[in-house]
Design an enzyme around this catalytic site. Sequence first.
Site, mmCIF file in Angstrom:
data_model
loop_
_atom_site.group_PDB
_atom_site.id
_atom_site.type_symbol
_atom_site.label_atom_id
_atom_site.label_comp_id
_atom_site.label_asym_id
_atom_site.label_seq_id
_atom_site.Cartn_x
_atom_site.Cartn_y
_atom_site.Cartn_z
ATOM 1 N N ASP A 1 87.728 -3.033 29.317
ATOM 2 C CA ASP A 1 87.380 -3.210 30.732
ATOM 3 C C ASP A 1 85.924 -2.805 30.926
ATOM 4 O O ASP A 1 85.375 -2.044 30.124
ATOM 5 C CB ASP A 1 88.289 -2.333 31.617
ATOM 6 C CG ASP A 1 88.447 -2.883 33.025
ATOM 7 O OD1 ASP A 1 89.529 -3.382 33.365
ATOM 8 O OD2 ASP A 1 87.464 -2.819 33.802
ATOM 9 N N LYS B 1 89.164 -20.860 38.423
ATOM 10 C CA LYS B 1 90.529 -20.794 37.876
ATOM 11 C C LYS B 1 91.019 -22.175 37.444
ATOM 12 O O LYS B 1 91.763 -22.302 36.467
ATOM 13 C CB LYS B 1 91.476 -20.139 38.881
ATOM 14 C CG LYS B 1 91.191 -18.638 39.092
ATOM 15 C CD LYS B 1 91.303 -17.849 37.787
ATOM 16 C CE LYS B 1 91.043 -16.366 37.946
ATOM 17 N NZ LYS B 1 91.178 -15.616 36.695
ATOM 18 N N ILE C 1 100.121 -11.302 43.384
ATOM 19 C CA ILE C 1 100.596 -10.110 42.670
ATOM 20 C C ILE C 1 99.943 -8.878 43.307
ATOM 21 O O ILE C 1 98.730 -8.874 43.544
ATOM 22 C CB ILE C 1 100.202 -10.168 41.171
ATOM 23 C CG1 ILE C 1 100.573 -11.528 40.540
ATOM 24 C CG2 ILE C 1 100.832 -9.012 40.390
ATOM 25 C CD1 ILE C 1 102.042 -11.871 40.520
ATOM 26 N N ASN D 1 91.766 -11.786 30.346
ATOM 27 C CA ASN D 1 92.368 -11.609 31.665
ATOM 28 C C ASN D 1 91.393 -11.196 32.747
ATOM 29 O O ASN D 1 91.637 -11.446 33.927
ATOM 30 C CB ASN D 1 93.493 -10.563 31.530
ATOM 31 C CG ASN D 1 93.909 -10.000 32.869
ATOM 32 O OD1 ASN D 1 94.600 -10.658 33.638
ATOM 33 N ND2 ASN D 1 93.464 -8.787 33.174
ATOM 34 N N TYR E 1 86.413 -18.859 43.364
ATOM 35 C CA TYR E 1 87.603 -18.398 42.651
ATOM 36 C C TYR E 1 88.481 -19.593 42.260
ATOM 37 O O TYR E 1 88.884 -19.748 41.103
ATOM 38 C CB TYR E 1 88.383 -17.409 43.535
ATOM 39 C CG TYR E 1 89.545 -16.755 42.830
ATOM 40 C CD1 TYR E 1 89.334 -15.672 41.986
ATOM 41 C CD2 TYR E 1 90.840 -17.226 42.983
ATOM 42 C CE1 TYR E 1 90.392 -15.072 41.320
ATOM 43 C CE2 TYR E 1 91.904 -16.639 42.319
ATOM 44 C CZ TYR E 1 91.680 -15.557 41.499
ATOM 45 O OH TYR E 1 92.719 -14.966 40.829
ATOM 46 N N THR F 1 98.069 -6.006 43.338
ATOM 47 C CA THR F 1 97.113 -5.277 42.482
ATOM 48 C C THR F 1 95.940 -4.811 43.350
ATOM 49 O O THR F 1 95.759 -5.300 44.476
ATOM 50 C CB THR F 1 96.538 -6.183 41.367
ATOM 51 O OG1 THR F 1 95.694 -7.165 41.985
ATOM 52 C CG2 THR F 1 97.600 -6.870 40.550
HETATM 53 P P1 NAP Z 1 92.176 -6.010 39.234
HETATM 54 O O1 NAP Z 1 93.265 -5.075 39.570
HETATM 55 O O2 NAP Z 1 90.912 -5.994 40.030
HETATM 56 O O3 NAP Z 1 91.834 -5.831 37.674
HETATM 57 C C1 NAP Z 1 90.773 -6.519 37.083
HETATM 58 C C2 NAP Z 1 90.048 -5.589 36.122
HETATM 59 O O4 NAP Z 1 88.979 -6.353 35.514
HETATM 60 C C3 NAP Z 1 89.373 -4.399 36.831
HETATM 61 O O5 NAP Z 1 89.553 -3.226 36.098
HETATM 62 C C4 NAP Z 1 87.911 -4.814 36.871
HETATM 63 O O6 NAP Z 1 87.014 -3.715 36.894
HETATM 64 C C5 NAP Z 1 87.802 -5.569 35.556
HETATM 65 N N1 NAP Z 1 86.598 -6.387 35.501
HETATM 66 C C6 NAP Z 1 85.899 -6.935 36.529
HETATM 67 N N2 NAP Z 1 84.813 -7.574 36.068
HETATM 68 C C7 NAP Z 1 84.831 -7.433 34.709
HETATM 69 C C8 NAP Z 1 83.954 -7.851 33.681
HETATM 70 N N3 NAP Z 1 82.842 -8.539 33.938
HETATM 71 N N4 NAP Z 1 84.272 -7.544 32.404
HETATM 72 C C9 NAP Z 1 85.386 -6.825 32.129
HETATM 73 N N5 NAP Z 1 86.237 -6.387 33.061
HETATM 74 C C10 NAP Z 1 85.962 -6.683 34.343
HETATM 75 O O7 NAP Z 1 92.681 -7.519 39.334
HETATM 76 P P2 NAP Z 1 94.079 -8.216 38.932
HETATM 77 O O8 NAP Z 1 94.702 -8.669 40.189
HETATM 78 O O9 NAP Z 1 94.834 -7.418 37.954
HETATM 79 O O10 NAP Z 1 93.505 -9.523 38.238
HETATM 80 C C11 NAP Z 1 93.549 -9.743 36.836
HETATM 81 C C12 NAP Z 1 93.407 -11.228 36.575
HETATM 82 O O11 NAP Z 1 94.494 -11.901 37.211
HETATM 83 C C13 NAP Z 1 92.130 -11.844 37.160
HETATM 84 O O12 NAP Z 1 91.642 -12.836 36.285
HETATM 85 C C14 NAP Z 1 92.618 -12.476 38.447
HETATM 86 O O13 NAP Z 1 91.799 -13.533 38.860
HETATM 87 C C15 NAP Z 1 93.984 -12.944 38.017
HETATM 88 N N6 NAP Z 1 94.937 -13.225 39.101
HETATM 89 C C16 NAP Z 1 95.322 -12.237 39.961
HETATM 90 C C17 NAP Z 1 96.237 -12.538 40.953
HETATM 91 C C18 NAP Z 1 96.725 -11.498 41.923
HETATM 92 O O14 NAP Z 1 97.392 -11.877 42.916
HETATM 93 N N7 NAP Z 1 96.461 -10.226 41.717
HETATM 94 C C19 NAP Z 1 96.735 -13.841 41.075
HETATM 95 C C20 NAP Z 1 96.311 -14.817 40.186
HETATM 96 C C21 NAP Z 1 95.416 -14.493 39.179
HETATM 97 P P3 NAP Z 1 86.475 -3.216 38.324
HETATM 98 O O15 NAP Z 1 87.647 -2.637 39.044
HETATM 99 O O16 NAP Z 1 85.428 -2.213 37.982
HETATM 100 O O17 NAP Z 1 85.927 -4.441 39.012
#
Ligand code: NAP
Length: 257
Positions: free
Chosen positions: A37, A160, A189, A90, A156, A191
């Site tokens: 991360d 995607k 989700i 991810n 976004y 998060t």
């Molecule tokens: P999250 O809780 O914000 O986790 C994402 C992690 O990635 C955070 O720790 C973030 O660090 C880190 N990150 C950000 N920029 C980065 C970079 N340049 N290099 C490495 N790490 C980086 O988000 P999440 O909801 O788990 O999302 C994870 C994935 O699922 C993403 O690709 C998102 O688009 C996808 N997704 C999420 C949902 C949803 O509803 N949650 C739905 C569809 C898809 P910081 O906190 O410091 O930014």
Amino acid sequence: MSLLTNKVGFVTGSGSGIGRESARVMAREGAAVVVSDINVEGGKETVEMIRGEGGEAFFIAADVSRESEIHGLIEGTLGQYGRLDFAYNNAGIAGPTKGVADYPLDEFDKVVAVNLRGVFLAMQAELAHMLPLGRGAILNTSSTFGLVGYPGCAAYVATKHAVAGLTRAAAIENSAAGIRVNAVCPGAIATPMVDEMADEISPGARQPIFDALGAAAPMGRMGRPQEIGEAAAWLVSDAASFVTGLTMTVDGGWTAQ
Ligand code: NAP
């Protein structure tokens, strides 16, 4: 024998949310997991969680938008565990809640750099390692917004969709060489990313926004990050040996409507 016994892989963005819970599921399924991360504190916390559950994990900091850091992640994984069986790309960011007409170009570039360029760079580096071996599993996080349009998050949605396209192209190109490439497409989700989006849309209105997101799916609720992790662990395992080029929705039926 568990799903990922004797396997080694990394999960980017596993200091939080979906990545963290995926890393935990993968470790429970027997994998040695490199947690990666940009957020060092979150990543180290995930490692502690996995070790606390009796699993094997190691942290490597990497910003996925920087090619040298992706290479560092792969070299670091090989240095620590001597092999790389799967890679879960991810990490992603949401960007501002704005439509195409109003989207600031610098924010657009930022979202593209992480969500699209980051996945592309990682896949290139992973393929360079896996192709000579003739085996490996790559998984990307797209989204239900990578399959259908949605208003108010232009970059976004675009990135995607691009991840879904990259996944399909790379799956076709590399399947004969023994590499599988898939994507998981989560619905809404719960998060920290969605917390932040809710805060931006209407500060203090997290619960009504979460209720509305949950109600939009036939299952009537938001998903848990672990539910994506279960799908992710299966997709990178040998149990999915005939699965490639898939964009797997895990969305409580949202896209079935
Ligand atoms: P999250 O809780 O914000 O986790 C994402 C992690 O990635 C955070 O720790 C973030 O660090 C880190 N990150 C950000 N920029 C980065 C970079 N340049 N290099 C490495 N790490 C980086 O988000 P999440 O909801 O788990 O999302 C994870 C994935 O699922 C993403 O690709 C998102 O688009 C996808 N997704 C999420 C949902 C949803 O509803 N949650 C739905 C569809 C898809 P910081 O906190 O410091 O930014």
